[in-house]
Write an enzyme that holds these catalytic residues in place. Sequence first.
Site, PDB file in Angstrom:
ATOM      1  N   GLY A   1      -7.714   5.374   4.609  1.00 32.78           N
ATOM      2  CA  GLY A   1      -7.394   4.354   3.619  1.00 32.78           C
ATOM      3  C   GLY A   1      -6.134   4.636   2.832  1.00 32.78           C
ATOM      4  O   GLY A   1      -5.582   3.719   2.217  1.00 32.78           O
TER       5      GLY A   1
ATOM      6  N   GLU B   1      -0.915  31.854  -1.024  1.00 33.42           N
ATOM      7  CA  GLU B   1      -2.266  31.902  -0.474  1.00 33.42           C
ATOM      8  C   GLU B   1      -3.014  33.132  -0.982  1.00 33.42           C
ATOM      9  O   GLU B   1      -2.467  34.239  -1.018  1.00 33.42           O
ATOM     10  CB  GLU B   1      -2.223  31.921   1.052  1.00 33.42           C
ATOM     11  CG  GLU B   1      -1.700  30.632   1.655  1.00 33.42           C
ATOM     12  CD  GLU B   1      -1.639  30.676   3.172  1.00 33.42           C
ATOM     13  OE1 GLU B   1      -1.774  29.600   3.777  1.00 33.42           O
ATOM     14  OE2 GLU B   1      -1.459  31.767   3.743  1.00 33.42           O
TER      15      GLU B   1
ATOM     16  N   ARG C   1       1.157  13.616   4.337  1.00 28.43           N
ATOM     17  CA  ARG C   1       0.914  15.048   4.166  1.00 28.43           C
ATOM     18  C   ARG C   1       1.313  15.851   5.394  1.00 28.43           C
ATOM     19  O   ARG C   1       1.435  17.056   5.345  1.00 28.43           O
ATOM     20  CB  ARG C   1      -0.577  15.259   3.870  1.00 28.43           C
ATOM     21  CG  ARG C   1      -0.921  16.687   3.481  1.00 28.43           C
ATOM     22  CD  ARG C   1      -2.409  16.826   3.200  1.00 28.43           C
ATOM     23  NE  ARG C   1      -2.729  18.147   2.710  1.00 28.43           N
ATOM     24  CZ  ARG C   1      -2.947  19.201   3.486  1.00 28.43           C
ATOM     25  NH1 ARG C   1      -2.881  19.082   4.798  1.00 28.43           N
ATOM     26  NH2 ARG C   1      -3.245  20.371   2.964  1.00 28.43           N
TER      27      ARG C   1
ATOM     28  N   ARG D   1       0.841  -1.201   0.000  1.00 29.67           N
ATOM     29  CA  ARG D   1       0.000   0.000   0.000  1.00 29.67           C
ATOM     30  C   ARG D   1       0.874   1.249   0.000  1.00 29.67           C
ATOM     31  O   ARG D   1       1.857   1.337   0.744  1.00 29.67           O
ATOM     32  CB  ARG D   1      -0.900   0.047   1.243  1.00 29.67           C
ATOM     33  CG  ARG D   1      -1.926  -1.074   1.313  1.00 29.67           C
ATOM     34  CD  ARG D   1      -3.023  -0.891   0.275  1.00 29.67           C
ATOM     35  NE  ARG D   1      -4.075  -1.874   0.414  1.00 29.67           N
ATOM     36  CZ  ARG D   1      -4.086  -3.060  -0.198  1.00 29.67           C
ATOM     37  NH1 ARG D   1      -3.079  -3.408  -0.997  1.00 29.67           N
ATOM     38  NH2 ARG D   1      -5.094  -3.885  -0.018  1.00 29.67           N
ATOM     39  N   GLU D   2       0.474   2.236  -0.823  1.00 22.73           N
ATOM     40  CA  GLU D   2       1.110   3.543  -0.784  1.00 22.73           C
ATOM     41  C   GLU D   2       0.324   4.439   0.178  1.00 22.73           C
ATOM     42  O   GLU D   2      -0.909   4.421   0.185  1.00 22.73           O
ATOM     43  CB  GLU D   2       1.142   4.195  -2.172  1.00 22.73           C
ATOM     44  CG  GLU D   2       2.164   3.589  -3.120  1.00 22.73           C
ATOM     45  CD  GLU D   2       1.725   2.267  -3.713  1.00 22.73           C
ATOM     46  OE1 GLU D   2       2.577   1.382  -3.908  1.00 22.73           O
ATOM     47  OE2 GLU D   2       0.506   2.093  -3.951  1.00 22.73           O
TER      48      GLU D   2
ATOM     49  N   ALA E   1      -7.363  26.670   8.512  1.00 23.75           N
ATOM     50  CA  ALA E   1      -6.632  25.423   8.754  1.00 23.75           C
ATOM     51  C   ALA E   1      -5.155  25.633   8.445  1.00 23.75           C
ATOM     52  O   ALA E   1      -4.784  26.574   7.740  1.00 23.75           O
ATOM     53  CB  ALA E   1      -7.189  24.289   7.892  1.00 23.75           C
TER      54      ALA E   1
ATOM     55  N   GLU F   1       3.515  31.879   0.303  1.00 19.40           N
ATOM     56  CA  GLU F   1       3.005  30.507   0.316  1.00 19.40           C
ATOM     57  C   GLU F   1       1.923  30.302  -0.736  1.00 19.40           C
ATOM     58  O   GLU F   1       1.261  29.261  -0.774  1.00 19.40           O
ATOM     59  CB  GLU F   1       2.461  30.152   1.708  1.00 19.40           C
ATOM     60  CG  GLU F   1       3.546  30.073   2.776  1.00 19.40           C
ATOM     61  CD  GLU F   1       3.018  29.619   4.122  1.00 19.40           C
ATOM     62  OE1 GLU F   1       1.823  29.218   4.207  1.00 19.40           O
ATOM     63  OE2 GLU F   1       3.792  29.656   5.093  1.00 19.40           O
TER      64      GLU F   1
END
Length: 201
Positions: free
Chosen positions: A126, A155, A47, A42-43, A87, A153
Amino acid sequence: MDAANDVEIIARETVFKGYFQVDRYRLRHRTFRGGWSAELVREVFERGHSVVVLLYDPERDSVALIEQFRPGALAAGWNPWLIECVAGIIEEGEHPDDVARRETLEEAGGEPSAMVPVGDYLMTAGGSSETCRLYCARVDSSTISGLHGLEDEGEDIRTHVVSADEALAMVRDGRINNAMAVVAVQWLALEKDRLRRDWGV
């Protein structure tokens, strides 16, 4: 079951490292029937870990949201400008509380007068290791307006202030369609009365 005793990691290698990272795992795990699974390959998308901050003004019963471009939505064939909550990624050595306060200022120009930690959850278990810590921050929504974000960045962020009822309506009709904001707004709908009492409103 627990990872320490019921998972065997046979190998792990980094197969891509750029802005994000992808690791490939070879592993097996104990099964509910007893014994071990076949070897799985599995990969996993690495993040990092994040905070999400729902900006709530209990005096005005309003929510401050942000809007920005998201390449993942573009790749999915969706409108890539999403209505979201504040966030940010937790960098190594940072405390999530500090990240929540910093991102509130950078992305919305607001300063929380109180913050309630709501809880932690996995974003996409997953295929990604990313966890999210959700906060509800008390703000004065009359001070939140305009455009924000860090230019270095990339944004480009626009703020929106809506009533708490309108935010929930936006979830219901799909104008808010990303998991972080959906979870946050639905939490507020369930907990708003208790939260307002706790904050003396």
